[in-house]
Design a protein around this motif. Structure first.
Motif, short mmCIF file in Angstrom:
data_model
loop_
_atom_site.label_atom_id
_atom_site.label_comp_id
_atom_site.label_asym_id
_atom_site.label_seq_id
_atom_site.Cartn_x
_atom_site.Cartn_y
_atom_site.Cartn_z
N SER A 111 -26.31 -5.29 26.80
CA SER A 111 -26.09 -6.67 27.93
C SER A 111 -27.04 -7.80 27.92
N VAL A 112 -26.54 -8.82 28.18
CA VAL A 112 -27.68 -9.95 28.35
C VAL A 112 -28.66 -9.51 29.41
N GLU A 113 -28.28 -8.89 30.65
CA GLU A 113 -29.14 -8.63 31.58
C GLU A 113 -30.44 -7.58 31.03
N ALA A 114 -29.85 -6.43 30.35
CA ALA A 114 -30.85 -5.83 29.85
C ALA A 114 -31.79 -6.18 28.70
N LEU A 115 -31.32 -7.32 27.82
CA LEU A 115 -31.87 -8.03 26.76
C LEU A 115 -33.12 -8.91 27.93
N ALA A 116 -32.56 -9.60 28.82
CA ALA A 116 -33.31 -10.58 29.67
C ALA A 116 -34.45 -10.06 30.21
N ALA A 117 -34.39 -8.54 30.51
CA ALA A 117 -35.29 -7.66 31.01
C ALA A 117 -36.54 -7.56 30.13
N GLN A 129 -30.54 -17.44 30.29
CA GLN A 129 -29.59 -18.22 30.94
C GLN A 129 -28.20 -17.79 30.74
N LEU A 130 -27.86 -16.97 30.19
CA LEU A 130 -26.63 -16.18 30.10
C LEU A 130 -26.58 -15.24 31.29
N ALA A 131 -27.56 -14.52 31.29
CA ALA A 131 -27.71 -13.61 32.74
C ALA A 131 -27.75 -14.22 33.86
#
Length: 523
Positions: A372-378, A400-402
């Motif tokens: 997920s983008v949330e996981a990648l953003a972290a 920015q997606l997250a």
């Protein structure tokens, strides 16, 4: 064909009298004497013209007191092509309703995602479709309920909640009103030969459904499935036993889908961890395969160009391969910048193995959901094994997606999203246009800087510089994304062919010695 076709009475009557399946989903015929509504291609004897009235949606028919025909099953028609060719408020709302937003977040949630008031959305949907968001969502729930009733042995209570109804009573009342049968009677009358429009008998395995996804003919599966398979990320996607298979990240859980091209439908085998995701899973698979397109309108427009006409005539019905997860595709587009298709798959596979959620796949070799983008953003950016400039591009995008700064989902405004993507570091016209074409779903997206497009243009005698090709392609609008599929198909890259078929380029007039594989930046 333009929006509001249901108001063109003479044209609608002709379509009904000729039982023309091309118009299924464009409008619905309500019969005043029987109080039944049908698709234009209904096999029964057409009613007299004076007994016909026309509506733009199944929901409008239901709201006017008509019930669905038991013969042609109008609720299972392909969706209207309008919602995939437009980016206005109504089209974006319809895409979100198809993705189940009203069931999960209500009309206020729909309004929030679109940035309008609930009153504005209701007014525009009523004006164009004859039904508001609640009625449209209710019609969709009824269709899902029918599918589960007819294709699974699930108890009715489980079906009611899986289809999105808030109570058993609402489920019973809706099924009776829409189909003029009680749920138990609907199950008793269900076809047992698997010939119905969107479902066949379930295997009996919990959470597994075998469905049939309809489309408007013609459909050329070669580039559609060839593209998905050639760019498949190991662990997330595969080609097995004649089917494209992939994992799905869904609102209530996850799933695995196997999609098999057939002459008159797409076979769809869905394994879901939560049946409430059925409607969303079907909607996303249809969107990925571009099944609601109007190929006759597209191809007729492209045939007006004498250069494209032979390509269209040789293999009509090409679709634009899209995605089940727009954010995932945006990430993959960045990973594919300036590298080969094989290298892009390798980079994505590493990301999946390290950061994707594991899944079980008893029927194949799939192992993970795409991160997920949330996981990648972290993530710590230093953990990403890629050049520093691309790392910056990727981390800025996923952040920015997250946080919602950039929307590439079905609710996104195409022009606004393009502008926001172009403002990101490392984003140029090629990346933006392939995201517009395959994630946003803009049928007029046109990556003129793509090397495959430029090589094909040169071989065909078209201008090969971006500015000149853009000017030359003005007559292809609003279908330039489809023209790209025909241009790509002049090459011998695996994206153009089903994995089980020999590679035969679609332009035999080009000398073999001049043939090239499609270049490195195939998305």
């Amino acid at each position: 064909m333009q929006n509001g076709m249901h108001t063109e009475t003479e044209r609608c009557v002709r379509a009904v009298q000729s039982k023309d399946a091309r118009f299924d989903g464009w409008f619905f015929t309500a019969v005043l004497t029987t109080r039944i509504y049908c698709r234009p291609s209904c096999p029964v004897v057409p009613p007299k013209p004076e007994n016909m009235t026309f509506y733009p949606s199944a929901a409008a028919c239901q709201q006017a007191g008509f019930r669905a025909c038991k013969r042609c099953r109008p609720d299972t028609s392909p969706g209207s092509p309008e919602w995939n060719r437009r980016a206005d408020l109504v089209a974006r709302a319809m895409r979100l309703i198809g993705d189940g937003i009203v069931d999960r977040e209500g009309v206020p949630g729909l309004a929030t995602r679109l940035g309008y008031s609930t009153r504005q959305i209701e007014r525009q949907l009523l004006a164009e479709l004859g039904a508001g968001p609640l009625a449209l969502a209710r019609a969709q729930r009824a269709q899902t309920a029918r599918l589960l009733i007819e294709t699974t042995p699930l108890p009715m209570a489980e079906i009611a909640f899986a289809a999105g109804f808030s109570s058993i009573r609402a489920f019973n009342d809706t099924v009776r009103e829409v189909f003029a049968l009680a749920p138990s009677d609907l199950r008793t009358r269900a076809p047992r030969n698997g010939a119905n429009a969107t479902g066949s008998n379930s295997t009996g395995t919990p959470g597994v459904l075998d469905l049939r996804l309809p489309f408007r003919a013609p459909l050329n599966p070669d580039n559609l499935f060839g593209h998905l398979v050639a760019t498949a990320v190991p662990g997330v996607e595969e080609w097995r036993d004649g089917a494209y298979r992939r994992t799905l990240r869904l609102p209530y859980g996850h799933g695995v889908v196997a999609l098999t091209p057939r002459p008159d439908h797409i076979g769809c085998r869905l394994t879901l961890s939560d049946l409430r995701d059925l409607t969303v899973a079907i909607s996303r698979c249809r969107r990925m395969l571009d099944l609601d397109a109007d190929p006759v309108a597209v191809d007729d427009q492209l045939r007006t160009d004498p250069v494209l006409a032979p390509l269209v005539d040789k293999a009509p019905g090409r679709r634009v391969p899209r995605t089940v997860d727009e954010a995932e595709f945006a990430v993959r587009a960045v990973l594919g910048q300036q590298v080969s298709t094989a290298a892009a798959r390798t980079h994505a596979a590493r990301l999946v193995t390290a950061h994707g959620d594991p899944v079980d796949d008893p029927e194949g070799g799939l192992t993970h959901l795409f991160p997920s983008v949330e996981a990648l953003a972290a993530l710590d950016p230093e953990a990403l094994a890629m050049p520093a400039t691309r790392r910056t591009t990727l981390t800025t995008l996923v952040t920015q997606l997250a946080d919602g700064t950039v929307h590439v989902g079905v609710e996104g405004d195409w022009a606004e999203t393009r502008a926001k993507l172009l403002a990101l570091p490392g984003f140029g016209p090629w990346t933006v246009e392939v995201i517009a074409m395959r994630a946003l779903g803009d049928p007029d997206a046109f990556p003129t800087t793509d090397l495959g497009v430029r090589y094909a243009a040169k071989e065909l005698g078209l201008p090969s510089t971006p500015a000149a090709l853009t000017a030359r392609a003005a007559d292809w609008r609003p279908w330039r994304a489809y023209a790209v599929q025909y241009l790509w198909a002049t090459g011998t890259h695996p994206i153009n062919f089903l994995p089980d078929r020999p590679h035969q380029p679609s332009t035999p007039q080009v000398p073999a010695k001049r043939r090239r594989q499609a270049p490195k930046d195939i998305p």
